[in-house]
Write an enzyme that holds these catalytic residues in place. Structure first.
Site, PDB file in Angstrom:
ATOM      1  N   ASP A  35       0.828  -1.209   0.000  1.00  0.00           N
ATOM      2  CA  ASP A  35       0.000   0.000   0.000  1.00  0.00           C
ATOM      3  C   ASP A  35       0.863   1.260   0.000  1.00  0.00           C
ATOM      4  O   ASP A  35       1.929   1.295   0.608  1.00  0.00           O
ATOM      5  CB  ASP A  35      -0.899  -0.016   1.241  1.00  0.00           C
ATOM      6  CG  ASP A  35      -1.990   1.037   1.185  1.00  0.00           C
ATOM      7  OD1 ASP A  35      -2.342   1.474   0.071  1.00  0.00           O
ATOM      8  OD2 ASP A  35      -2.492   1.427   2.251  1.00  0.00           O
ATOM      9  N   ASN A  83     -10.185  -2.316  -6.480  1.00  0.00           N
ATOM     10  CA  ASN A  83      -9.361  -1.454  -7.346  1.00  0.00           C
ATOM     11  C   ASN A  83      -9.986  -1.209  -8.711  1.00  0.00           C
ATOM     12  O   ASN A  83      -9.583  -0.278  -9.426  1.00  0.00           O
ATOM     13  CB  ASN A  83      -7.965  -2.058  -7.528  1.00  0.00           C
ATOM     14  CG  ASN A  83      -7.114  -1.994  -6.277  1.00  0.00           C
ATOM     15  OD1 ASN A  83      -6.212  -2.804  -6.088  1.00  0.00           O
ATOM     16  ND2 ASN A  83      -7.410  -1.048  -5.392  1.00  0.00           N
TER      17      ASN A  83
END
Length: 298
Positions: A35, A83
């Site tokens: 991340d 995503n």
């Protein structure tokens, strides 16, 4: 001069830390939530694609580090089902970057020298044809490798993974291939990604970069079932260093040591309760009865 001194100190600390963690148990399976690529780019006034590209470079290094340290399996969270909500431009760019890295691994002699098996976990029906073609190519080329396993999670969601496994099992029961009595934890594990009968093993350690302290629906069956250790760190993924990886393994080892101490404490309580004179010589056998919590011993 100051930077040189810091660099020397950093190298010495890294070597000391690596020596320390190699003297204890190394986790078999590490899973990483990579991340912070976009925030890394944003802080530098660069495009998101720049952040993803820099993160991909670190990913290659982490694969090398894990292999060198003795980790047997590494699972990388490359692209979640959530995503897909990002812009089409960013999603397309990510798929192109992932495809590029798969082809690089396919052509890299180290993949074969180190006997790295590469597998993808996730819903491949949501991936573009060119990416699926590269995935099939590298999976086929490495399917007999057994020394180091690299799993890449693409179009992956933990709940979705469990749901598709349940559907597969329900279909098998409905068709008569399985009975309800056949359904157990082991069977469910075998129907999770990447394919029926080829399951991802339990996770020993989850690492997340970027400062958020959550596991984002990542490998819930494999992680929660084994009560794996977790390590959250502040650096964005492109800033992740070998020292951060070594520190995460040290956290895993400390947790293992705490469990051993807890088990020893519980054994001593049982011995004292039953009578040291009569059962003291049986402490080793009593230790094998753990975890005592499940047997009602607090």
């Amino acid at each position: 001069m100051k930077n040189r001194t810091f660099s020397m100190f950093y190298q010495e600390y890294e070597q000391l830390l690596e020596k320390e963690i190699l003297s204890s148990e190394i986790p078999d399976h590490i899973a990483v939530i990579m991340d912070g690529n976009r925030r890394y780019a944003g802080q530098r006034g660069r495009t998101r694609s720049f952040g993803h590209a820099m993160g991909a470079e670190v990913t290659e290094q982490v694969i090398e580090w894990c292999y060198e340290i003795g980790v047997k399996e590494l699972t990388l969270y490359a692209f979640s089902t959530e995503n897909f909500q990002r812009s089409e431009e960013e999603v397309d760019g990510l798929f192109n970057l992932i495809n590029e890295k798969f082809l690089k691994l396919y052509n890299d002699k180290r993949t074969y020298e180190k006997e790295t098996q590469i597998r993808v976990i996730g819903d491949r029906t949501k991936l573009p044809a060119f990416l699926n073609k590269s995935i099939e190519k590298i999976e086929k080329a490495t399917e007999t490798h057994r020394k180091f396993n690299l799993n890449v999670a693409i179009a992956y969601g933990g709940r979705q993974d469990i749901m598709q496994a349940v559907r597969d099992i329900a279909a098998c029961v409905s068709s008569g291939k399985l009975s309800l009595e056949d359904v157990d934890e082991n069977l469910i594990s075998k129907h999770l990604y990447p394919a029926p009968g080829v399951s991802v093993p339990n996770v020993d350690l989850i690492v997340r970069t970027g400062g958020d302290e959550r596991v984002s629906n990542f490998l819930p069956w494999q992680a929660n079932g084994s009560e794996c250790a977790t390590y959250f760190c502040a650096p964005f993924w492109p800033e992740f260093r070998k020292i951060d990886l070594l520190r995460s393994i040290r956290v895993y080892q400390a947790r293992k040591d705490e469990k051993k101490q807890e088990n020893s404490y519980r054994v001593s309580k049982v011995i004292n309760f039953l009578g040291v004179g009569k059962y003291g010589e049986k402490s080793e056998e009593l230790g094998q009865l753990l975890p005592l919590k499940k047997q009602g011993v607090a």
